[in-house]
Design a protein around this motif. Structure first.
Motif, PDB file in Angstrom:
ATOM      1  N   HIS A   1     -49.701  43.640  14.212  1.00 16.09           N
ATOM      2  CA  HIS A   1     -48.977  44.207  15.379  1.00 16.09           C
ATOM      3  C   HIS A   1     -47.640  43.969  15.186  1.00 16.09           C
ATOM      4  CE1 HIS A   1     -52.744  45.448  17.077  1.00 16.09           C
ATOM      5  NE2 HIS A   1     -53.349  44.241  16.705  1.00 16.09           N
TER       6      HIS A   1
ATOM      7  N   GLN B   1     -49.305  39.203  19.237  1.00 10.89           N
ATOM      8  CA  GLN B   1     -49.610  38.518  20.346  1.00 10.89           C
ATOM      9  C   GLN B   1     -50.763  37.344  20.041  1.00 10.89           C
ATOM     10  OE1 GLN B   1     -50.496  40.959  23.790  1.00 10.89           O
ATOM     11  NE2 GLN B   1     -48.562  40.380  24.607  1.00 10.89           N
ATOM     12  N   PHE B   2     -50.595  36.189  20.443  1.00 12.76           N
ATOM     13  CA  PHE B   2     -51.745  35.158  20.147  1.00 12.76           C
ATOM     14  C   PHE B   2     -52.490  34.591  21.345  1.00 12.76           C
ATOM     15  CE2 PHE B   2     -48.826  34.954  16.384  1.00 12.76           C
ATOM     16  CZ  PHE B   2     -49.869  35.437  15.458  1.00 12.76           C
ATOM     17  N   LEU B   3     -53.414  33.770  21.161  1.00 15.43           N
ATOM     18  CA  LEU B   3     -54.025  33.092  22.443  1.00 15.43           C
ATOM     19  C   LEU B   3     -52.921  31.797  22.363  1.00 15.43           C
ATOM     20  CD1 LEU B   3     -57.789  33.366  22.427  1.00 15.43           C
ATOM     21  CD2 LEU B   3     -56.058  34.993  23.347  1.00 15.43           C
ATOM     22  N   ASP B   4     -52.084  31.807  23.459  1.00 13.19           N
ATOM     23  CA  ASP B   4     -51.184  30.701  23.444  1.00 13.19           C
ATOM     24  C   ASP B   4     -51.537  29.459  23.554  1.00 13.19           C
ATOM     25  OD1 ASP B   4     -49.055  32.672  22.795  1.00 13.19           O
ATOM     26  OD2 ASP B   4     -48.522  33.071  24.991  1.00 13.19           O
ATOM     27  N   HIS B   5     -52.867  29.366  23.975  1.00 12.50           N
ATOM     28  CA  HIS B   5     -53.315  27.882  24.090  1.00 12.50           C
ATOM     29  C   HIS B   5     -54.203  27.356  22.864  1.00 12.50           C
ATOM     30  CE1 HIS B   5     -56.419  30.676  25.253  1.00 12.50           C
ATOM     31  NE2 HIS B   5     -57.267  29.681  25.264  1.00 12.50           N
ATOM     32  N   LEU B   6     -54.270  28.181  22.193  1.00 13.26           N
ATOM     33  CA  LEU B   6     -55.205  27.629  20.880  1.00 13.26           C
ATOM     34  C   LEU B   6     -54.196  27.749  19.560  1.00 13.26           C
ATOM     35  CD1 LEU B   6     -58.304  29.784  20.933  1.00 13.26           C
ATOM     36  CD2 LEU B   6     -57.740  27.428  21.627  1.00 13.26           C
ATOM     37  N   PRO B   7     -54.251  26.604  18.828  1.00 12.88           N
ATOM     38  CA  PRO B   7     -53.437  26.280  17.594  1.00 12.88           C
ATOM     39  C   PRO B   7     -53.538  27.597  16.644  1.00 12.88           C
ATOM     40  CG  PRO B   7     -55.441  24.717  17.651  1.00 12.88           C
ATOM     41  CD  PRO B   7     -55.415  25.374  18.985  1.00 12.88           C
TER      42      PRO B   7
ATOM     43  N   ASP C   1     -56.875  28.289  14.766  1.00 13.79           N
ATOM     44  CA  ASP C   1     -58.184  29.087  15.745  1.00 13.79           C
ATOM     45  C   ASP C   1     -57.589  30.555  15.711  1.00 13.79           C
ATOM     46  OD1 ASP C   1     -59.477  26.921  15.886  1.00 13.79           O
ATOM     47  OD2 ASP C   1     -58.758  26.081  17.805  1.00 13.79           O
TER      48      ASP C   1
ATOM     49  N   LEU D   1     -59.725  33.852  14.819  1.00 13.09           N
ATOM     50  CA  LEU D   1     -60.287  34.401  16.132  1.00 13.09           C
ATOM     51  C   LEU D   1     -61.216  35.787  15.893  1.00 13.09           C
ATOM     52  CD1 LEU D   1     -59.815  33.925  19.210  1.00 13.09           C
ATOM     53  CD2 LEU D   1     -58.041  35.921  19.334  1.00 13.09           C
ATOM     54  N   PRO D   2     -60.902  36.393  14.913  1.00 11.89           N
ATOM     55  CA  PRO D   2     -61.732  37.698  14.486  1.00 11.89           C
ATOM     56  C   PRO D   2     -63.051  37.142  14.434  1.00 11.89           C
ATOM     57  CG  PRO D   2     -59.609  38.185  13.789  1.00 11.89           C
ATOM     58  CD  PRO D   2     -59.603  36.590  14.089  1.00 11.89           C
TER      59      PRO D   2
ATOM     60  N   SER E   1     -41.986  29.905  14.350  1.00  9.79           N
ATOM     61  CA  SER E   1     -40.502  30.589  14.115  1.00  9.79           C
ATOM     62  C   SER E   1     -41.060  32.024  14.099  1.00  9.79           C
ATOM     63  CB  SER E   1     -39.840  30.158  12.935  1.00  9.79           C
ATOM     64  OG  SER E   1     -40.447  30.759  11.706  1.00  9.79           O
ATOM     65  N   GLY E   2     -40.087  32.987  14.106  1.00  8.34           N
ATOM     66  CA  GLY E   2     -40.358  34.468  14.290  1.00  8.34           C
ATOM     67  C   GLY E   2     -41.288  34.834  13.110  1.00  8.34           C
TER      68      GLY E   2
ATOM     69  N   GLU F   1     -42.831  32.867  10.976  1.00  8.93           N
ATOM     70  CA  GLU F   1     -44.140  32.161  11.029  1.00  8.93           C
ATOM     71  C   GLU F   1     -45.286  33.038  11.747  1.00  8.93           C
ATOM     72  OE1 GLU F   1     -42.577  27.724  10.315  1.00  8.93           O
ATOM     73  OE2 GLU F   1     -43.012  28.366  12.327  1.00  8.93           O
TER      74      GLU F   1
ATOM     75  N   ARG G   1     -46.571  36.025   9.997  1.00  8.81           N
ATOM     76  CA  ARG G   1     -47.551  35.539   8.736  1.00  8.81           C
ATOM     77  C   ARG G   1     -48.665  35.142   9.237  1.00  8.81           C
ATOM     78  NH1 ARG G   1     -44.337  30.799   6.050  1.00  8.81           N
ATOM     79  NH2 ARG G   1     -42.502  31.199   7.336  1.00  8.81           N
TER      80      ARG G   1
END
Ligand SMILES: Nc1ncnc2c1ncn2[C@@H]1O[C@H](COP(=O)(O)OP(=O)(O)OP(=O)(O)O)[C@@H](O)[C@H]1O
Ligand SMILES: Nc1ncnc2c1ncn2[C@@H]1O[C@H](COP(=O)(O)OP(=O)(O)OP(=O)(O)O)[C@@H](O)[C@H]1O
Ligand SMILES: [Mg+2]
Ligand SMILES: [Mg+2]
Lengths: 217, 301, 301, 217
Positions: A76, A80-86, A89, A93-94, A130-131, A133, A136
């Motif tokens: 995307h 967006q990520f799950l901000d509480h998981l490293p 993970d 996720l998929p 970073s942006g 990262e 990627r």
């Protein structure tokens, strides 16, 4: 396709044949992201039909869409990520949500993280990236399921040239394995670099139409 | 039942991986727990109050509502005869469960506070008292008076209505108040748990969106949240209930002496009542989170 | 005072532009309003209950605690003399506010329920009753008995202790329960408003971060939120209070008849009590939001 | 500067003289964003000193930092807006929070929105913007206060070439008016284009050091 107001995209007819490699370009705000969203069922067309793997998205149940998304990897534009998981993970996720056993794929995962240059940052939280990262990591998340189709929206917007090349190479290799690839980008250099490696078609959105750009790039 | 049980067990055990997808506690999560706990505590309290006032009301009603007195004031020589006549009338009166002439000892006991133990009840022109116990339907006081005036001219019926009605009303009022508070607190609890769960879910809108985008099914996403919040509400409500029960246990230390107001607290099987609170709270949270999760999901394509 | 007043007015009036910076209501905001309203409603109820039980307790204490009876059982010819002697003793007893021999009419009224109106009190060997009213300190019953046994052999003191203590205790218990509920509900309200405000603020973390990044001062950012949430809590609590007061007004319809339990509700200046709730709720919200906003801000550079 | 773990930037000494024009490059994850954050006081250095307008950031109160930020326009890499306010209000946000009267500046605002090509989208909510539109809105927000220093982190990552040129021109013009400009980017074409218009210095972060790149671009 239109967002309430005027029409944004019209008279578009396109079929992505399996194993093809497409670039999507066009000025900012032309509708590249909108087009991709139509492709993975995040938007329904206001007119016309969109088919995913042969089924009309309008006839698909919500679970059908979810299952189809497991066969489509998406990078995307606003990752967006799950901000509480490293990061590791998040990339996996998929696998988690589709009920696959992560341990089976752990080698796969670390190889992939290595390829996108995030091995050292695997334990970091998304907010600490970073942006570049982030982008990627998003690409890694998109390909971890080894999907049949990969849609990437500006995957190299924040990435330096060398790393862009590296990511492009990953996508080219996936394409050679038979995956269908579509990349929205405004980076002409990237398109030129790709053209030297695979047979890529360039689509250009302008004046609400989808044009096939010539080989003049 | 068995398959349902398996599902419930699976729900409670959860999926460790799915569980990590929901972020750990934030303010909204703590809010859910706290709301559940505080409201459970208050509910236990209101419940104890309601049950205690209910018992009080029952006692008042019982003791006051069903006894009345018939007084036979007649010259000494007619007293016996009139008493017998009155008893005969009362026996045939519908609504009277039993009637009984008080013995001299009982009459003396009644008068003792006023006259001391040495009152010569036998030799005094003291009226004979008859205790009348109603059955549930009660008798028609006016009709009874009419019959008595014909057959037992010296009889005066004191049916206590005058002073028993306000007491029974007060008791009923107390009982009503107790249940009203419970209903209020219950409704407020349900509404607050609902809102807290929805607020917590709204705070996690991004998590839901990301999960949906990477191909998670609706049921999977909803489950991850619903389980978390149901368990939170259950835990909070359980903690609140236990604290409330402890508080109720500790509070009425003067139970023995204060026999008049049956002590605040639970008696016998009433202790089961507060145990209903945690599952109820969990059920509310379950329904609320499920509803909220499904609505959030429907807004996502 | 004047500068403070200006500041409060400015706070309430707010800055229209600053006000738009805080997003309009979401679940968390509605939660704040609802929590404030529901808890205000419950507080009004608990307050009404407390005040009513307080009044009841006062009445019981007053009526029961401070009266006792002295009974003079003596042969007719000594009654007068012993009564006078007893009254003399009582007058010099510390803790006795007044003592008074009951007249024949009063004695007859007391006995009427048992013997009818025609009892010839004068000619009967009925003991003389003396009503003793204590002052606040109360008297020493054992000492009084000792003195009386010496000077008035026929006197028996019935100081009601036996049956008045449980009633007074029950009344005190009721009062305690009422205030305990208020304290509980109050504490729960404060905690919930605090958590709701913090949850709403946590949901707006991005707004705060953006404002800080574009150069807004801490005080400006905090103010925008604090004002919003304080007004929300004030509004919610006010609505809850008004609803609660209306409910209390509507409820005791049978007030006149149920005179025994002084009706649930507020009497006289007690109506001021519930009006304290909205400002209190607003104050809690103010402090909680301010604290939360400042903490959120301190985490941002 | 370090984030808990190893050092990220060290031995850096740089003074941005008023009116200068700098580019900041370096591979993804090198520390460009971190460096810019140090410049506008979003991070405190773990060692060494950072001065904003002559004052050490460590000695500045929170209000001092807020006031200094009104003199520095920043385009963040992960642009954030107030999602409930339309684009025009978001662009005018620095005016609002600094207590300036928006009506005085309304002409300014519409001119600026026109320049970044967002006149038509002025009433849209941030969530309805395309990736490139967000970046343009962020640039507009950064310059609306006419700040003395403008720091832009990948301002053209999602923007096509023509629009990038247009934005660059805006920045060049502001630089000619005496503003100090620093742009973090990996787009070499942009740097080349700028060099033809202003005297720009190119700084490169690599191996934790800040290097001045030669004129060999
Ligand atoms: N949810 C929405 N509601 C209304 N308008 C929208 C919405 N999403 C996008 N738009 C508008 O539709 C147009 C196309 O958006 P889209 O995101 O597809 O552009 P894009 O080609 O991806 O541009 P970019 O290169 O800047 O990312 C833009 O003008 C955008 O403002
Ligand atoms: N809050 C943080 N905590 C820990 N590490 C961080 C944090 N923020 C950034 N980092 C790490 O510091 C390094 C530099 O980050 P920075 O954002 O400055 O890179 P950058 O040069 O801007 O890269 P890009 O071109 O990809 O945006 C990265 O490896 C990043 O993961
Ligand atoms: Mg786009
Ligand atoms: Mg960066």
């Amino acid at each position: 396709m239109s967002y309430g107001g005027g029409e944004l995209l019209s008279d578009i007819s396109l079929t992505l044949s399996p194993g093809s490699f497409h670039f999507l370009t066009g000025p900012s705000g032309a509708g590249k992201t909108t087009f991709l969203k139509l492709c993975y069922g995040a938007l329904l067309p206001t007119a016309g039909h969109v088919r995913m793997f042969g089924a009309d998205v309008r006839d698909m149940s919500r679970d059908d869409v979810a299952l189809a998304r497991r066969r489509i990897g998406v990078v995307h534009q606003d990752v967006q990520f799950l901000d509480h998981l490293p990061v590791a993970d998040n990339v996996a996720l998929p696998l988690i949500v589709s009920g696959r056993d992560r341990t089976d794929e752990s080698e796969n995962l670390s190889e992939l993280l290595n390829w996108v240059g995030l091995s050292k940052r695997a334990g970091a939280l998304p907010a600490e990236l970073s942006g570049g990262e982030r982008q990627r990591a998003a690409l890694a998340r998109a390909v971890i399921m080894s999907p049949e189709v990969i849609l990437a929206d500006e995957p190299t917007g924040n990435i330096d040239w060398e790393m862009s090349q590296r990511l492009l190479q990953l996508l080219v290799e996936l394409n050679r394995m038979g995956k269908t690839i579509m990349i929205a980008t405004h980076d002409m250099n990237l398109i030129r670099a790709a053209k030297s490696q695979v047979q890529a078609r360039v689509l250009r959105i302008s004046q609400r139409r989808l044009h096939t750009a010539g080989a003049d790039l | 039942m068995t398959p349902d049980l398996t599902r419930i067990t699976a729900f409670l055990a959860g999926d460790v991986q799915a569980d990590r997808l929901v972020p750990p506690t934030g303010f909204t999560a703590r809010l859910t727990v706290f709301v559940a706990a505080a409201m459970a505590f208050l509910t236990v309290f209101a419940l104890a109050l309601s049950l205690a006032t209910g018992r009080l009301a029952d006692r008042w009603s019982d003791e006051l509502a069903r006894a009345s007195t018939l007084r036979i004031s007649a010259p000494m020589d007619q007293r016996e005869a009139q008493t017998t006549a009155a008893l005969r009338v009362l026996e045939t009166t519908p609504g009277v469960a039993s009637a009984r002439a008080l013995s001299d000892e009982e009459q003396r006991a009644l008068l003792e506070p006023w006259f001391g133990p040495d009152l010569p009840v036998e030799s005094l022109p003291i009226p004979q008292l008859i205790e009348v116990i109603e059955d549930e339907t009660g008798y028609d006081a006016a009709g009874l008076r009419l019959r008595l005036s014909a057959e037992v001219p010296g009889a005066v019926l004191d049916d206590h209505t005058r002073w028993r009605r306000p007491l029974v009303m007060a008791a009923d009022r107390l009982r009503l108040l107790g249940w009203l508070s419970i209903a209020l607190i219950g409704a407020a609890t349900a509404a607050m748990i609902t809102l807290a769960a929805q607020a917590a879910l709204a705070a996690n809108a991004q998590v839901i969106a990301v999960l949906r985008l990477v191909g998670a099914r609706d049921a999977y996403i909803a489950q991850a949240f619903v389980r978390r919040f149901t368990l939170r509400a259950l835990g909070g409500a359980a903690a609140g209930t236990v604290l409330g029960m402890i508080a109720v246990l500790i509070l009425p230390s003067a139970q023995a002496e204060a026999g008049f107001l049956t002590g605040l607290g639970f008696q016998g099987w009433h202790w089961i009542w507060p145990l209903v609170i945690p599952p109820l709270g969990a059920a509310v949270a379950f329904a609320a989170t499920r509803h909220a999760a499904q609505r959030t999901l429907r807004e996502l394509s």
